[in-house]
Design a protein around this motif. Structure first.
Motif, short mmCIF file in Angstrom:
data_model
loop_
_atom_site.label_atom_id
_atom_site.label_comp_id
_atom_site.label_asym_id
_atom_site.label_seq_id
_atom_site.Cartn_x
_atom_site.Cartn_y
_atom_site.Cartn_z
N TYR A 1 16.85 -24.73 6.76
CA TYR A 1 16.16 -26.02 6.48
C TYR A 1 15.53 -25.89 5.01
O TYR A 1 15.08 -24.97 4.42
CB TYR A 1 14.79 -26.10 7.41
CG TYR A 1 14.94 -26.52 8.58
CD1 TYR A 1 16.08 -27.09 9.31
CD2 TYR A 1 13.60 -27.19 9.57
CE1 TYR A 1 16.26 -27.58 10.37
CE2 TYR A 1 14.08 -27.72 10.73
CZ TYR A 1 15.13 -27.96 11.09
OH TYR A 1 15.37 -28.44 12.51
N TYR B 1 5.07 -34.39 6.95
CA TYR B 1 6.36 -34.40 7.33
C TYR B 1 7.05 -35.53 6.89
O TYR B 1 8.29 -35.63 6.40
CB TYR B 1 6.44 -34.42 9.05
CG TYR B 1 7.83 -34.37 9.44
CD1 TYR B 1 8.62 -33.13 9.64
CD2 TYR B 1 8.30 -35.40 10.04
CE1 TYR B 1 10.01 -33.19 9.98
CE2 TYR B 1 9.77 -35.53 10.70
CZ TYR B 1 10.19 -34.39 10.53
OH TYR B 1 11.48 -34.27 10.83
N GLU C 1 11.62 -30.18 5.91
CA GLU C 1 10.34 -29.83 6.26
C GLU C 1 9.18 -29.47 4.87
O GLU C 1 9.65 -29.43 3.86
CB GLU C 1 10.15 -28.34 7.13
CG GLU C 1 9.88 -28.33 8.42
CD GLU C 1 8.37 -28.99 8.98
OE1 GLU C 1 7.78 -29.29 7.72
OE2 GLU C 1 8.10 -28.82 10.27
#
Length: 248
Positions: free
Chosen positions: A120, A150, A160
């Protein structure tokens, strides 16, 4: 149409109703849990319900009996063998208590595909979160801070957001806890930083102990994270996901 559980009944509703129950958008004093359903089974139900009840006690909300089988049933009624299950418990506003139940329960199940991304990409976002452990067991419906962080990260092309508290420490991500490894030692922010005591966080710490891996709670700064050997996020939906920092 989808089926939700609401105060003892299974009701057919549209997506607009389900979206209205989104934590942060739904304004009420209460708690929620997000769980992963796989092959018709909702994982770690006991741990999620334990935390939910602890959150209700902390918020001073009268608890209510919740049969864990309703979570499996809401999956079945939506024809999902696997998916994301959300359970919400909240208190009716003071003006409504004479005509409504004091405590309400809602559960829904939606399709969920586990991301196939190997890592991520994350960014840093400052918040006004106070560094203390008071809310560590409360996954609160007062979720605006996390929802907004977010959305901001997504709008900027990140997966994220890592959240900084008022003290300048990274306490968690908008939807996950954070761990990092340095010199073969596993670290995670302490509950006193303002993070949630995540279910997967608890399990990672427990399993690390079983494997004789040193685990320490330590306040995390952006510099410490930059110097870490590796870092990863954890929650009940994504499991464990390595991260890479985006460019400032």
């Amino acid at each position: 149409m989808k089926t939700i559980y609401l105060d003892g009944q299974y009701l057919k509703v549209n997506f607009q109703i389900i979206n209205a129950f989104t934590p942060g958008a739904f304004k009420a004093k209460g708690v929620f849990e997000s769980m992963l359903g796989l092959d018709g089974v909702v994982l770690d139900t006991d741990l999620h319900l334990k935390r939910l009840r602890a959150g209700l006690r902390i918020l001073g909300i009268k608890s209510t009996s919740i049969d864990s089988s309703l979570l499996k049933e809401v999956l079945r009624r939506n024809h999902l063998s696997s998916g994301r299950v959300r359970l919400m418990v909240w208190q009716a506003p003071p003006h409504a208590r004479q005509t409504e139940k004091e405590t309400h329960v809602m559960a829904c199940a939606l399709p969920y595909k586990i991301s196939n991304k190997k890592t991520y990409r994350v960014c840093l976002i400052r918040t006004n979160r106070i560094a203390n452990a008071r809310m560590a067991q409360v996954k609160s419906l007062d979720y605006d801070l996390f929802l907004e962080a977010y959305a901001k990260a997504q709008a900027q092309g990140y997966d994220e957001a890592l959240l900084l508290n008022r003290s300048g420490h990274i306490f968690e991500a908008s939807r996950a806890n954070i761990f990092w490894i340095k010199d073969n030692v596993l670290y995670t922010p302490p509950l006193s930083s303002g993070c949630l005591n995540g279910i997967t966080r608890q399990q990672v710490i427990k399993q690390a102990g079983n494997l004789k891996i040193s685990v320490h709670e330590r306040n995390l700064t952006p510099r410490i994270l930059k110097e870490a050997d590796t870092a990863f996020l954890t929650n009940s939906l994504i499991g464990i996901k390595p991260i890479e920092a985006g460019k400032d």
